[in-house]
Scaffold this motif. Structure first.
Motif, mmCIF file in Angstrom:
data_model
loop_
_atom_site.group_PDB
_atom_site.id
_atom_site.type_symbol
_atom_site.label_atom_id
_atom_site.label_comp_id
_atom_site.label_asym_id
_atom_site.label_seq_id
_atom_site.Cartn_x
_atom_site.Cartn_y
_atom_site.Cartn_z
ATOM 1 N N SER A 188 -21.310 18.106 17.335
ATOM 2 C CA SER A 188 -20.019 17.531 17.953
ATOM 3 C C SER A 188 -20.363 16.253 18.177
ATOM 4 O O SER A 188 -21.412 15.884 18.909
ATOM 5 C CB SER A 188 -19.786 18.280 19.258
ATOM 6 N N VAL A 189 -19.710 15.201 17.726
ATOM 7 C CA VAL A 189 -20.150 13.639 17.547
ATOM 8 C C VAL A 189 -19.014 12.771 18.026
ATOM 9 O O VAL A 189 -18.043 12.999 17.551
ATOM 10 C CB VAL A 189 -20.485 13.486 15.999
ATOM 11 N N MET A 190 -19.402 11.907 18.824
ATOM 12 C CA MET A 190 -18.462 10.998 19.223
ATOM 13 C C MET A 190 -18.759 9.652 18.479
ATOM 14 O O MET A 190 -19.469 8.975 18.341
ATOM 15 C CB MET A 190 -18.679 10.426 20.906
ATOM 16 N N VAL A 224 -17.458 18.284 14.156
ATOM 17 C CA VAL A 224 -16.249 17.746 14.764
ATOM 18 C C VAL A 224 -16.551 16.482 15.568
ATOM 19 O O VAL A 224 -17.531 16.381 16.096
ATOM 20 C CB VAL A 224 -15.748 18.960 15.887
ATOM 21 N N ALA A 225 -15.550 15.648 14.976
ATOM 22 C CA ALA A 225 -15.569 14.129 15.485
ATOM 23 C C ALA A 225 -14.533 13.884 16.693
ATOM 24 O O ALA A 225 -13.417 14.529 16.527
ATOM 25 C CB ALA A 225 -15.479 13.209 14.211
ATOM 26 N N SER A 226 -15.078 13.309 17.572
ATOM 27 C CA SER A 226 -14.099 12.697 18.668
ATOM 28 C C SER A 226 -13.890 11.361 18.365
ATOM 29 O O SER A 226 -14.966 10.613 18.349
ATOM 30 C CB SER A 226 -14.653 13.053 20.154
ATOM 31 N N GLY A 227 -12.796 10.723 18.019
ATOM 32 C CA GLY A 227 -12.804 9.550 17.877
ATOM 33 C C GLY A 227 -12.398 8.452 19.100
ATOM 34 O O GLY A 227 -12.120 9.023 20.286
ATOM 35 N N PHE A 228 -12.268 7.241 18.824
ATOM 36 C CA PHE A 228 -12.283 6.344 19.875
ATOM 37 C C PHE A 228 -10.930 6.554 20.650
ATOM 38 O O PHE A 228 -10.702 6.134 21.707
ATOM 39 C CB PHE A 228 -12.285 4.828 19.278
ATOM 40 N N GLU A 229 -10.060 6.870 19.834
ATOM 41 C CA GLU A 229 -8.618 6.965 20.488
ATOM 42 C C GLU A 229 -8.601 8.142 21.374
ATOM 43 O O GLU A 229 -7.769 8.056 22.234
ATOM 44 C CB GLU A 229 -7.615 7.186 19.366
ATOM 45 N N LEU A 230 -9.186 9.024 21.312
ATOM 46 C CA LEU A 230 -9.266 10.473 22.216
ATOM 47 C C LEU A 230 -9.698 9.995 23.545
ATOM 48 O O LEU A 230 -8.707 10.022 24.675
ATOM 49 C CB LEU A 230 -10.039 11.429 21.634
ATOM 50 N N GLY A 231 -10.888 9.322 23.673
ATOM 51 C CA GLY A 231 -11.436 9.145 25.092
ATOM 52 C C GLY A 231 -10.487 7.932 25.601
ATOM 53 O O GLY A 231 -10.767 7.869 26.909
ATOM 54 N N HIS A 312 -15.600 18.945 7.991
ATOM 55 C CA HIS A 312 -15.264 18.081 9.010
ATOM 56 C C HIS A 312 -13.825 18.133 9.447
ATOM 57 O O HIS A 312 -12.769 18.434 8.754
ATOM 58 C CB HIS A 312 -15.354 16.448 8.468
ATOM 59 N N THR A 313 -13.565 17.955 10.822
ATOM 60 C CA THR A 313 -12.300 18.038 11.512
ATOM 61 C C THR A 313 -12.545 17.009 12.559
ATOM 62 O O THR A 313 -13.986 16.473 12.783
ATOM 63 C CB THR A 313 -12.141 19.154 12.027
ATOM 64 N N TYR A 314 -11.658 16.429 13.130
ATOM 65 C CA TYR A 314 -11.647 15.558 14.278
ATOM 66 C C TYR A 314 -10.551 16.107 15.363
ATOM 67 O O TYR A 314 -9.725 16.859 15.101
ATOM 68 C CB TYR A 314 -11.273 14.090 13.900
ATOM 69 N N LEU A 315 -10.809 15.577 16.700
ATOM 70 C CA LEU A 315 -10.257 16.249 17.857
ATOM 71 C C LEU A 315 -9.012 15.257 17.744
ATOM 72 O O LEU A 315 -8.788 14.026 17.758
ATOM 73 C CB LEU A 315 -11.128 16.024 18.836
ATOM 74 N N LYS A 316 -7.724 15.936 18.410
ATOM 75 C CA LYS A 316 -6.635 15.348 18.788
ATOM 76 C C LYS A 316 -6.062 16.063 20.231
ATOM 77 O O LYS A 316 -6.866 17.020 20.567
ATOM 78 C CB LYS A 316 -5.420 15.630 17.802
ATOM 79 N N ILE A 317 -5.272 15.191 21.001
ATOM 80 C CA ILE A 317 -4.772 15.876 22.210
ATOM 81 C C ILE A 317 -3.247 15.797 22.312
ATOM 82 O O ILE A 317 -2.816 14.626 21.601
ATOM 83 C CB ILE A 317 -5.600 15.314 23.352
ATOM 84 N N LYS A 318 -2.502 16.748 22.617
ATOM 85 C CA LYS A 318 -1.269 16.525 23.096
ATOM 86 C C LYS A 318 -0.954 15.776 24.310
ATOM 87 O O LYS A 318 -1.790 15.887 25.305
ATOM 88 C CB LYS A 318 -0.537 17.775 23.166
ATOM 89 N N ASP A 319 0.212 14.993 24.572
ATOM 90 C CA ASP A 319 0.417 14.187 25.722
ATOM 91 C C ASP A 319 0.419 15.240 26.974
ATOM 92 O O ASP A 319 0.340 14.836 27.931
ATOM 93 C CB ASP A 319 1.793 13.379 25.632
ATOM 94 N N THR A 320 0.846 16.490 26.760
ATOM 95 C CA THR A 320 1.153 17.590 27.705
ATOM 96 C C THR A 320 -0.247 17.909 28.277
ATOM 97 O O THR A 320 -0.316 18.665 29.406
ATOM 98 C CB THR A 320 2.094 18.698 27.178
#
Length: 336
Positions: A188-190, A224-231, A312-320
């Motif tokens: 799990s990588v930022m 699994v990558a967490s991108g700049f946009e998520l945090g 590889h996958t990356y994380l996303k998040i719903k506004d809800t």
């Protein structure tokens, strides 16, 4: 009569089997953290999350490798571990790593006196002869069960690239790639940017660009990558720093947070997202992209190409889900 006696015996066997499965399910997950404490305050928040997960018996924090090449960071991390009653945790260090600057909160927190007393009490320093980060990683991995370890990487990927490029040694006959493939379940990588909101090379990636390219190219298990946009969508509330910690005025995390930037400010939770997903993927705080491959180009940009066979996958998040996920992050930092 024989048939009647078989019923309780069978029930006992089922109960023992069920108990065994439950015990295995409750085995703490072995975790390794690679961090660049000092560059941003989110590393300290992420570290506190891990200590709280360990206190709740969810994980076993095997060791910490430091990718920031500043000697005082060793003292800070050691002191912070001792503050959390984990002074025995193995530490590794990137002696030729990037970013030798001390920046703000590491030296100031180490030198802070409150009521005439220090708030961190390190015993290890650059003179302690810590192992190279990749050597400690090899040692820790070699002693774990196959496909069991979760690695969380929240800084420049110097130690991780050195691990992948390593050869057989006293800890394992396997080279780095094969050792990781045998022992690690998830990385799990930022790092990176995976949306159209921003168009630049993310900081962790570009700091050690060569290492980043190696990791995304050679890593042999799920990544699994967490991108700049998520945090950037999840801002840690300064009110938590002010109100949620017992004796917060002298808590090293709170002191460091206040030193890092002018209060009040709400900081992005980049590193925290990688911790939360790695250890609670079943809570659906985040969505996953389709499978694919992430490539780091010559300028440090992260390019994702969908592929059914990709690891590889990356994380996303719903506004809800932003409010619920942010609360989960805060609760885990505070230790609720």
């Amino acid at each position: 009569m024989k048939k009647l006696k078989m019923i309780p015996l069978m029930a006992l066997a089922v109960a023992l089997c069920t108990q065994g499965v439950a015990q295995r399910a409750n085995v703490p997950t072995p975790v390794i953290l690679d961090t660049d404490v000092g560059n941003d305050i989110d590393d300290v928040l992420a570290l506190q999350m891990l200590f709280n997960y360990e206190k709740s018996a969810k994980i076993n924090l095997l060791g910490i490798t430091i990718s920031k090449s500043n000697p005082r960071v060793i003292e800070y991390v050691d002191g912070y571990c001792r503050f959390n009653k984990r002074g025995n945790i193995p530490l590794g260090y990137a002696y030729n790593g990037v970013n030798p600057e001390p920046f703000r909160y590491v030296p100031k927190t180490l030198d802070t006196l409150i009521d005439g007393k220090k708030i961190l009490f390190p015993k290890r320093s650059i003179k302690s002869g810590l192992p190279e980060g990749f050597k400690l990683l090899r040692k820790l991995l070699a002693n774990q069960k196959d496909h069991s370890v979760v690695m969380i990487v929240v800084g420049p990927e110097t130690n991780i690239a050195n691990l992948l490029n390593s050869g057989a040694d006293e800890y394992s006959k396997l080279n780095g790639v094969d050792l990781v493939k045998k022992k690690v379940k998830l990385l799990s990588v930022m790092g990176g940017v995976y949306s159209n909101e921003f168009d630049f090379a993310e900081w962790n990636i570009e700091q050690d660009l060569k290492a980043s390219a190696v990791v995304f190219d050679k890593w042999p298990t799920a990544l699994v990558a967490s991108g700049f946009e998520l945090g950037s969508k999840l801002l840690y509330p300064h009110q938590s720093i002010l109100n949620d910690f017992k004796d917060g005025y002298k808590h090293p995390l709170c002191v460091s947070y206040k030193v890092y930037d002018k209060m009040p400010y709400d900081r992005q939770t980049w590193d925290l997202t990688s911790v939360l997903y790695a250890l609670e993927p079943d809570k659906n705080y985040f969505d996953l992209s389709p499978k694919g491959t992430i490539e780091i180009d010559s300028k440090g940009k992260s390019i994702f190409t969908p592929s059914e066979n990709g690891k590889h996958t990356y994380l996303k998040i719903k506004d809800t889900e932003v409010k619920r996920t942010l609360q989960a992050l805060v609760d885990q930092v505070v230790g609720k």
